[in-house]
Motif scaffolding. Structure first.
Motif, PDB file in Angstrom:
ATOM      1  N   ASP A 174       0.843  -1.191   0.000  1.00  0.00           N
ATOM      2  CA  ASP A 174       0.000   0.000   0.000  1.00  0.00           C
ATOM      3  C   ASP A 174       0.878   1.240   0.000  1.00  0.00           C
ATOM      4  OD1 ASP A 174      -1.804   1.988   0.385  1.00  0.00           O
ATOM      5  OD2 ASP A 174      -2.802   1.059   2.106  1.00  0.00           O
ATOM      6  N   ARG A 175       0.723   2.048  -1.028  1.00  0.00           N
ATOM      7  CA  ARG A 175       1.581   3.226  -1.178  1.00  0.00           C
ATOM      8  C   ARG A 175       1.464   4.180   0.019  1.00  0.00           C
ATOM      9  NH1 ARG A 175       1.461   6.778  -6.576  1.00  0.00           N
ATOM     10  NH2 ARG A 175       1.884   8.715  -5.595  1.00  0.00           N
ATOM     11  N   ALA A 176       0.319   4.135   0.690  1.00  0.00           N
ATOM     12  CA  ALA A 176       0.122   5.028   1.847  1.00  0.00           C
ATOM     13  C   ALA A 176       1.079   4.697   3.001  1.00  0.00           C
ATOM     14  CB  ALA A 176      -1.318   4.936   2.320  1.00  0.00           C
ATOM     15  N   ASP A 177       1.689   3.523   2.948  1.00  0.00           N
ATOM     16  CA  ASP A 177       2.630   3.153   4.014  1.00  0.00           C
ATOM     17  C   ASP A 177       4.029   3.712   3.785  1.00  0.00           C
ATOM     18  OD1 ASP A 177       0.795   1.703   5.432  1.00  0.00           O
ATOM     19  OD2 ASP A 177       1.191  -0.142   4.315  1.00  0.00           O
ATOM     20  N   PHE A 178       4.277   4.267   2.596  1.00  0.00           N
ATOM     21  CA  PHE A 178       5.632   4.698   2.239  1.00  0.00           C
ATOM     22  C   PHE A 178       5.769   6.214   2.310  1.00  0.00           C
ATOM     23  CE2 PHE A 178       5.119   1.049  -0.975  1.00  0.00           C
ATOM     24  CZ  PHE A 178       5.452   0.105  -0.027  1.00  0.00           C
ATOM     25  N   PHE A 179       7.021   6.672   2.253  1.00  0.00           N
ATOM     26  CA  PHE A 179       7.287   8.070   1.921  1.00  0.00           C
ATOM     27  C   PHE A 179       7.879   8.028   0.516  1.00  0.00           C
ATOM     28  CE2 PHE A 179       9.406  12.092   1.585  1.00  0.00           C
ATOM     29  CZ  PHE A 179       8.585  12.956   2.304  1.00  0.00           C
ATOM     30  N   ILE A 180       7.258   8.738  -0.412  1.00  0.00           N
ATOM     31  CA  ILE A 180       7.685   8.672  -1.813  1.00  0.00           C
ATOM     32  C   ILE A 180       8.197  10.028  -2.262  1.00  0.00           C
ATOM     33  CG2 ILE A 180       6.974   8.145  -4.177  1.00  0.00           C
ATOM     34  CD1 ILE A 180       4.904   6.269  -3.161  1.00  0.00           C
ATOM     35  N   THR A 181       9.394  10.029  -2.835  1.00  0.00           N
ATOM     36  CA  THR A 181       9.940  11.286  -3.332  1.00  0.00           C
ATOM     37  C   THR A 181      10.847  11.004  -4.533  1.00  0.00           C
ATOM     38  OG1 THR A 181      11.035  13.342  -2.685  1.00  0.00           O
ATOM     39  CG2 THR A 181      11.908  11.325  -1.688  1.00  0.00           C
ATOM     40  N   ASN A 182      11.581  12.008  -4.947  1.00  0.00           N
ATOM     41  CA  ASN A 182      12.447  11.881  -6.116  1.00  0.00           C
ATOM     42  C   ASN A 182      13.836  12.430  -5.813  1.00  0.00           C
ATOM     43  OD1 ASN A 182      10.861  10.828  -8.471  1.00  0.00           O
ATOM     44  ND2 ASN A 182       9.509  12.516  -7.874  1.00  0.00           N
ATOM     45  N   THR A 183      14.779  12.063  -6.670  1.00  0.00           N
ATOM     46  CA  THR A 183      16.149  12.554  -6.538  1.00  0.00           C
ATOM     47  C   THR A 183      16.183  14.066  -6.757  1.00  0.00           C
ATOM     48  OG1 THR A 183      16.781  10.443  -7.509  1.00  0.00           O
ATOM     49  CG2 THR A 183      18.518  12.072  -7.302  1.00  0.00           C
ATOM     50  N   VAL A 184      15.510  14.548  -7.803  1.00  0.00           N
ATOM     51  CA  VAL A 184      15.334  15.990  -7.974  1.00  0.00           C
ATOM     52  C   VAL A 184      13.843  16.317  -7.904  1.00  0.00           C
ATOM     53  CG1 VAL A 184      17.434  16.290  -9.355  1.00  0.00           C
ATOM     54  CG2 VAL A 184      15.243  16.072 -10.521  1.00  0.00           C
ATOM     55  N   LYS A 185      13.550  17.484  -7.381  1.00  0.00           N
ATOM     56  CA  LYS A 185      12.160  17.817  -7.046  1.00  0.00           C
ATOM     57  C   LYS A 185      11.445  18.634  -8.116  1.00  0.00           C
ATOM     58  CE  LYS A 185      13.327  16.244  -2.898  1.00  0.00           C
ATOM     59  NZ  LYS A 185      13.366  14.785  -2.700  1.00  0.00           N
ATOM     60  N   CYS A 186      12.161  19.046  -9.158  1.00  0.00           N
ATOM     61  CA  CYS A 186      11.509  19.819 -10.232  1.00  0.00           C
ATOM     62  C   CYS A 186      11.656  19.080 -11.552  1.00  0.00           C
ATOM     63  CB  CYS A 186      12.147  21.209 -10.354  1.00  0.00           C
ATOM     64  SG  CYS A 186      11.875  22.213  -8.885  1.00  0.00           S
ATOM     65  N   ARG A 187      10.638  19.197 -12.386  1.00  0.00           N
ATOM     66  CA  ARG A 187      10.638  18.488 -13.671  1.00  0.00           C
ATOM     67  C   ARG A 187      11.702  19.051 -14.614  1.00  0.00           C
ATOM     68  NH1 ARG A 187       6.377  18.928 -18.641  1.00  0.00           N
ATOM     69  NH2 ARG A 187       7.053  17.048 -19.723  1.00  0.00           N
ATOM     70  N   PRO A 188      12.587  18.199 -15.117  1.00  0.00           N
ATOM     71  CA  PRO A 188      13.518  18.680 -16.138  1.00  0.00           C
ATOM     72  C   PRO A 188      12.772  18.929 -17.452  1.00  0.00           C
ATOM     73  CG  PRO A 188      14.347  16.695 -15.043  1.00  0.00           C
ATOM     74  CD  PRO A 188      12.895  16.830 -14.688  1.00  0.00           C
ATOM     75  N   PRO A 189      13.171  19.962 -18.229  1.00  0.00           N
ATOM     76  CA  PRO A 189      12.469  20.248 -19.480  1.00  0.00           C
ATOM     77  C   PRO A 189      12.379  19.004 -20.372  1.00  0.00           C
ATOM     78  CG  PRO A 189      14.134  21.919 -19.011  1.00  0.00           C
ATOM     79  CD  PRO A 189      14.283  20.853 -17.963  1.00  0.00           C
ATOM     80  N   LYS A 190      11.223  18.775 -20.933  1.00  0.00           N
ATOM     81  CA  LYS A 190      10.949  17.620 -21.817  1.00  0.00           C
ATOM     82  C   LYS A 190      11.332  16.291 -21.174  1.00  0.00           C
ATOM     83  CE  LYS A 190      11.448  20.253 -26.044  1.00  0.00           C
ATOM     84  NZ  LYS A 190      12.472  20.747 -26.955  1.00  0.00           N
ATOM     85  N   ASN A 191      11.302  16.240 -19.871  1.00  0.00           N
ATOM     86  CA  ASN A 191      11.633  15.006 -19.123  1.00  0.00           C
ATOM     87  C   ASN A 191      13.048  14.489 -19.382  1.00  0.00           C
ATOM     88  OD1 ASN A 191       9.057  15.109 -18.121  1.00  0.00           O
ATOM     89  ND2 ASN A 191       8.275  13.440 -19.375  1.00  0.00           N
ATOM     90  N   ARG A 192      13.974  15.383 -19.721  1.00  0.00           N
ATOM     91  CA  ARG A 192      15.347  14.909 -19.911  1.00  0.00           C
ATOM     92  C   ARG A 192      15.888  14.395 -18.576  1.00  0.00           C
ATOM     93  NH1 ARG A 192      18.307  18.335 -17.153  1.00  0.00           N
ATOM     94  NH2 ARG A 192      18.112  20.605 -17.375  1.00  0.00           N
ATOM     95  N   THR A 193      16.981  13.638 -18.648  1.00  0.00           N
ATOM     96  CA  THR A 193      17.611  13.140 -17.425  1.00  0.00           C
ATOM     97  C   THR A 193      18.178  14.330 -16.651  1.00  0.00           C
ATOM     98  OG1 THR A 193      18.217  11.164 -18.637  1.00  0.00           O
ATOM     99  CG2 THR A 193      19.415  11.558 -16.589  1.00  0.00           C
ATOM    100  N   PRO A 194      17.970  14.364 -15.329  1.00  0.00           N
ATOM    101  CA  PRO A 194      18.555  15.490 -14.586  1.00  0.00           C
ATOM    102  C   PRO A 194      20.084  15.471 -14.663  1.00  0.00           C
ATOM    103  CG  PRO A 194      17.387  13.961 -13.109  1.00  0.00           C
ATOM    104  CD  PRO A 194      17.168  13.469 -14.504  1.00  0.00           C
TER     105      PRO A 194
END
Ligand code: URA
Length: 191
Positions: A79-99
């Protein structure tokens, strides 16, 4: 119930992330995505970077990749509610390029590492090469996938990023395997 000091600091960090201008990614974002979930989760999931729908909503893993993640979690009985979910970088890179490395370095040293200390999970699942390289220093996913890596008193698992399924359908099965291993490791925590 009053929030703990750690929960308050996590909220403070989220507020800082939402107005962050420390790397160029802020210029093209709609909303930063600090992450969400349980403040004291036993398990933390770290992806790569927000995509379009995450950028619009300010929430992690809510677009097509997030829906696939939810589907895999459901199939595994997690259950996703049991986790803390985040990302390595917090803002979307343009056109979803690799950060880029400076973006990853800035965002992790200012935010992710502190989030990890505050949540203090026993198990961290790193999704994709960007998170695995930065946090464990591994050269590739395959070098680290399928086993538990212990670091600084925590267990880490590395899995394929769920988005691989959209360009290599055969890897969808590998993503399921990665989450099956996560479930087995969660069971061990409960013993
Ligand atoms: N991909 C990620 O790595 N993170 C998200 O939040 C969404 C897609």
């Amino acid at each position: 119930m009053a929030k703990t000091k750690k929960a308050q600091r996590l909220d403070e960090l989220a507020a800082l992330i939402r107005r962050c201008t420390l790397c160029p990614l802020w210029e093209s974002r709609t909303r930063a995505v600090p992450g969400d979930g349980r403040y004291a989760a036993k398990v933390m999931i770290v992806g790569e970077a927000p995509g379009r729908e995450e950028d619009e909503s300010g929430k992690p893993f809510v677009g097509a990749t997030g829906r696939f993640l939810d589907h895999v979690l459901e199939g595994t009985g997690l259950d996703r509610a049991d986790f803390f979910i985040t990302n390595t970088v917090k803002c979307r890179p343009p056109k979803n390029r690799t950060p880029r490395k400076p973006e990853v370095d800035t965002c992790t040293s200012n935010y992710l590492f502190e989030q990890m200390e505050l949540v203090n999970p026993r198990l961290v699942m790193l999704l994709g090469a960007v998170a695995a390289k930065k946090i464990l220093g591994v050269k590739s996913i395959n070098e680290a996938r399928g086993r538990v890596i212990e670091r600084d008193g925590r267990k880490f698992l590395v899995g394929y990023h769920p988005a691989v399924r959209f360009y290599r359908e055969d890897l969808g099965e590998k993503v399921r395997e990665d989450f099956a291993l996560l479930k087995r490791e969660i069971r061990k925590l409960k013993k």
